[in-house]
Scaffold this active site. Structure first.
Site, PDB file in Angstrom:
ATOM      1  N   GLU A 232     -45.019  19.246  14.666  1.00 39.05           N
ATOM      2  CA  GLU A 232     -45.856  19.199  15.034  1.00 39.05           C
ATOM      3  C   GLU A 232     -46.407  18.435  15.854  1.00 39.05           C
ATOM      4  OE1 GLU A 232     -45.159  17.949  10.583  1.00 39.05           O
ATOM      5  OE2 GLU A 232     -44.677  18.969  12.338  1.00 39.05           O
TER       6      GLU A 232
ATOM      7  N   CYS B 286     -43.442  14.978   8.548  1.00 32.14           N
ATOM      8  CA  CYS B 286     -42.457  14.187   7.807  1.00 32.14           C
ATOM      9  C   CYS B 286     -42.573  12.369   7.772  1.00 32.14           C
ATOM     10  CB  CYS B 286     -40.499  14.596   8.729  1.00 32.14           C
ATOM     11  SG  CYS B 286     -40.956  14.046  10.767  1.00 32.14           S
TER      12      CYS B 286
END
Length: 350
Positions: free
Chosen positions: A46, A73
């Site tokens: 990301e 995460c």
């Protein structure tokens, strides 16, 4: 999402014990950023995706959709949490293939996004994404490494001549492919007889990449110390019942070879963070894993030279033929364990 999976697999063999993840940022149907987790300890998919957005397009980020192959995460590890970074960027929607089975993330990343008012879609190409990260998922869901069995056999079903002498059944193309596979797994394992009869190096000499941890199962330490597996090429574990000591990169690990040996060893590998292991032993070792149901995938080469008699190849139980291809005069077949829950789908990498 298909592009996310393509990106994720670029890092095969480099992210363990982390998963392989790809991310794509889309504005009005056009990709304006993409990235993947390249190596363990480095930025996640990301972050790399957001960093790739050009300065002229950065103002489009809040109105874009992020596609990512695994739940972002939610914890501080080697890097800050990706879920909070997505919130900080003001992205309004995130599309996810799989939720993360890792206990520090599982569901928490989704919750952070939803609590911030971000729309979340999940289970997009979830089966394809699960195949890509089958090692990571098995490690966390079953608390053991993902186990790949590999052998070569003759057309009449023998793995070696009757006298156990070494015979190269697979061709050079198949051999090179095996070396590529070695760079993609955390560890490679053989037993005593294979070490003595074949004296393998168990390294990836024919393909650029990392060397796997070598694991030798040698209960009574019968393998000569001058064998190739005792060289200094890479880290090596020697599982035995006689001693516990370390010399340079050779680690002798004392272990109880009882009836629960393979399952106990799998637990030990899990504790050591070994995400996957490829078993390249002989029929006895391979059959032991099959008998215990401790296997997820089998990759079987068949050559074109019949042996008439010899040591029989292992017999798979609960195997589903998922893929086959021709490699010159060799046939490669991929079997998956029907109890594993992971299925190879056309277009994906092995």
């Amino acid at each position: 999402m298909q592009r996310c999976l393509e990106l994720a697999q670029k890092a095969k063999g480099h992210t363990a014990p982390n998963p392989m993840v790809g991310a794509v940022l889309v504005y009005n149907g056009h990709i304006i950023g993409e990235g993947y987790h390249k190596q363990y300890g480095q930025a996640h998919a990301e972050v790399n995706c957001l960093t790739s957005v050009s300065e002229t397009n950065r103002h489009l980020i809040p109105d874009s959709i992020m596609y990512v192959s695994l739940e972002p995460c939610a914890h501080y590890g080697k890097t800050p949490p990706c879920a909070t970074r997505i919130v900080a960027e003001g992205i309004k929607k995130v599309v996810i293939a799989n939720t993360d089975p890792f206990e520090k993330v599982s569901g928490r990343g989704l919750q952070i996004l939803r609590d911030a008012g971000i729309a979340v879609d999940i289970d997009i190409l979830d089966q394809e994404a699960a195949w890509v990260n089958r090692r990571f998922f098995t490690f966390h869901r079953h608390r053991r490494p993902y186990i790949i069995l590999k052998w070569a056999q003759s057309p009449d079903g023998y793995i070696a001549p009757a006298d156990s002498s070494r015979l190269q059944i697979s061709n050079e193309l198949s051999k090179r492919l095996v070396h590529k596979w070695r760079t993609e797994e955390a560890a490679i394992m053989i037993g005593t007889n294979t070490a003595i009869n074949d004296n393998p190096q168990l390294t990836a000499r024919l393909w650029a990449g990392k060397q796997p941890l070598r694991i030798l199962l040698d209960r009574n330490l019968r393998v000569p110390s001058i064998s190739n597996i005792y060289d200094t090429a890479t880290n090596t574990w020697v599982i035995n019942e006689l001693k516990e000591e370390r010399h340079d990169n050779i680690h002798f690990i004392k272990f109880n070879f009882d009836k629960n040996f393979l399952r106990s060893l799998s637990e030990r590998l899990h504790k050591a963070g070994i995400l996957s292991v490829i078993i390249e032993g002989g029929t006895q070792l391979l059959s032991s894993f099959i008998h215990e149901g401790l296997w997820d995938e089998a990759r079987v080469f068949t050559g074109d030279i019949s042996l008439q008699n010899g040591i029989s190849a292992p017999s798979l139980q609960n195997g589903i033929l998922s893929f086959d291809t021709q490699l010159e005069n060799n046939t490669l077949k991929l079997f998956t364990n029907k109890n594993s829950g992971y299925r190879y789908l056309p277009g994906l990498e092995l």
